[in-house]
Design a protein around this motif. Sequence first.
Motif, PDB file in Angstrom:
ATOM      1  N   ASN A   1       0.835  -1.202   0.000  1.00 39.79           N
ATOM      2  CA  ASN A   1       0.000   0.000   0.000  1.00 39.79           C
ATOM      3  C   ASN A   1       0.870   1.253   0.000  1.00 39.79           C
ATOM      4  N   ARG A   2       0.853   1.948  -1.133  1.00 39.36           N
ATOM      5  CA  ARG A   2       1.568   3.220  -1.260  1.00 39.36           C
ATOM      6  C   ARG A   2       0.609   4.403  -1.241  1.00 39.36           C
ATOM      7  N   ASN A   3      -0.656   4.135  -0.944  1.00 43.48           N
ATOM      8  CA  ASN A   3      -1.644   5.211  -0.806  1.00 43.48           C
ATOM      9  C   ASN A   3      -1.341   6.017   0.458  1.00 43.48           C
ATOM     10  N   ALA A   4      -1.875   7.224   0.522  1.00 47.20           N
ATOM     11  CA  ALA A   4      -1.726   8.055   1.724  1.00 47.20           C
ATOM     12  C   ALA A   4      -2.558   7.503   2.878  1.00 47.20           C
ATOM     13  N   GLY A   5      -3.595   6.734   2.570  1.00 51.19           N
ATOM     14  CA  GLY A   5      -4.465   6.145   3.588  1.00 51.19           C
ATOM     15  C   GLY A   5      -4.551   4.642   3.408  1.00 51.19           C
ATOM     16  N   PRO A   6      -5.403   3.996   4.189  1.00 46.93           N
ATOM     17  CA  PRO A   6      -5.530   2.537   4.097  1.00 46.93           C
ATOM     18  C   PRO A   6      -6.199   2.105   2.797  1.00 46.93           C
ATOM     19  N   GLU A   7      -6.031   0.832   2.471  1.00 46.64           N
ATOM     20  CA  GLU A   7      -6.733   0.224   1.344  1.00 46.64           C
ATOM     21  C   GLU A   7      -7.216  -1.144   1.779  1.00 46.64           C
ATOM     22  N   GLU A   8      -8.342  -1.551   1.233  1.00 53.73           N
ATOM     23  CA  GLU A   8      -8.880  -2.887   1.497  1.00 53.73           C
ATOM     24  C   GLU A   8      -9.009  -3.613   0.174  1.00 53.73           C
ATOM     25  N   PHE A   9      -8.113  -4.565  -0.047  1.00 50.95           N
ATOM     26  CA  PHE A   9      -8.154  -5.412  -1.235  1.00 50.95           C
ATOM     27  C   PHE A   9      -9.246  -6.439  -0.999  1.00 50.95           C
ATOM     28  N   GLU A  10     -10.105  -6.638  -2.011  1.00 54.10           N
ATOM     29  CA  GLU A  10     -11.226  -7.552  -1.807  1.00 54.10           C
ATOM     30  C   GLU A  10     -11.566  -8.317  -3.072  1.00 54.10           C
ATOM     31  N   THR A  11     -11.939  -9.581  -2.894  1.00 51.91           N
ATOM     32  CA  THR A  11     -12.508 -10.401  -3.954  1.00 51.91           C
ATOM     33  C   THR A  11     -13.806 -10.996  -3.409  1.00 51.91           C
ATOM     34  N   THR A  12     -14.724 -11.270  -4.309  1.00 50.60           N
ATOM     35  CA  THR A  12     -15.982 -11.880  -3.867  1.00 50.60           C
ATOM     36  C   THR A  12     -16.022 -13.376  -4.169  1.00 50.60           C
ATOM     37  N   ARG A  13     -15.229 -13.809  -5.132  1.00 56.41           N
ATOM     38  CA  ARG A  13     -15.184 -15.219  -5.502  1.00 56.41           C
ATOM     39  C   ARG A  13     -13.753 -15.581  -5.810  1.00 56.41           C
ATOM     40  N   PRO A  14     -13.029 -16.226  -4.925  1.00 60.05           N
ATOM     41  CA  PRO A  14     -13.406 -16.574  -3.561  1.00 60.05           C
ATOM     42  C   PRO A  14     -13.412 -15.327  -2.688  1.00 60.05           C
ATOM     43  N   PHE A  15     -14.153 -15.374  -1.607  1.00 62.49           N
ATOM     44  CA  PHE A  15     -14.238 -14.212  -0.731  1.00 62.49           C
ATOM     45  C   PHE A  15     -12.935 -14.038   0.032  1.00 62.49           C
ATOM     46  N   LYS A  16     -12.309 -12.887  -0.163  1.00 63.24           N
ATOM     47  CA  LYS A  16     -11.081 -12.533   0.554  1.00 63.24           C
ATOM     48  C   LYS A  16     -11.093 -11.036   0.809  1.00 63.24           C
ATOM     49  N   GLU A  17     -10.639 -10.639   1.979  1.00 65.89           N
ATOM     50  CA  GLU A  17     -10.434  -9.232   2.327  1.00 65.89           C
ATOM     51  C   GLU A  17      -9.048  -9.099   2.941  1.00 65.89           C
ATOM     52  N   LEU A  18      -8.373  -8.014   2.592  1.00 70.44           N
ATOM     53  CA  LEU A  18      -7.051  -7.760   3.150  1.00 70.44           C
ATOM     54  C   LEU A  18      -6.922  -6.257   3.349  1.00 70.44           C
ATOM     55  N   VAL A  19      -7.034  -5.814   4.602  1.00 76.04           N
ATOM     56  CA  VAL A  19      -6.923  -4.390   4.923  1.00 76.04           C
ATOM     57  C   VAL A  19      -5.455  -4.085   5.198  1.00 76.04           C
ATOM     58  N   VAL A  20      -4.957  -3.034   4.527  1.00 79.67           N
ATOM     59  CA  VAL A  20      -3.544  -2.687   4.633  1.00 79.67           C
ATOM     60  C   VAL A  20      -3.426  -1.188   4.881  1.00 79.67           C
TER      61      VAL A  20
END
Length: 119
Positions: free
Chosen positions: A64-83
């Motif tokens: 994550n090179r954004n100034a704030g957080p990012e949440e990478f997400e997929t729905t199939r398969p369901f995955k979330e990764l908050v960074v």
Amino acid sequence: MGSRSSSRAARVLAAALAGGCALALPGLARAEMPTFEVIAENGHLMPETIEVPANTRFRLTLINRNAGPEEFETTRPFKELVVGPGVTRSTIFPPLKPGTYPFFGEFHPDTAKGRFVAK
């Protein structure tokens, strides 16, 4: 008695070596797992298309090179990764059947989009 002690010591050493080898194998398997990187920057995810091997587990590393957080997400398969900003995290994906699997950044849904293509 010396013979029994030597024999027991040899069995203990053999068991310890066997256990050590068993513990080393998961690390070896992890090193061989295909790994792909996604960079979150300026509200975008790059690359937008990632070709992954079908029917094979793989690791995704999100930088994550954004100034704030990012949440990478997929729905199939369901995955979330908050960074958080400036943080790198990884997650393991299960084997994907051949096909296309979209992903997105939940905090930048209009611009942070991409897809896995399992071949």
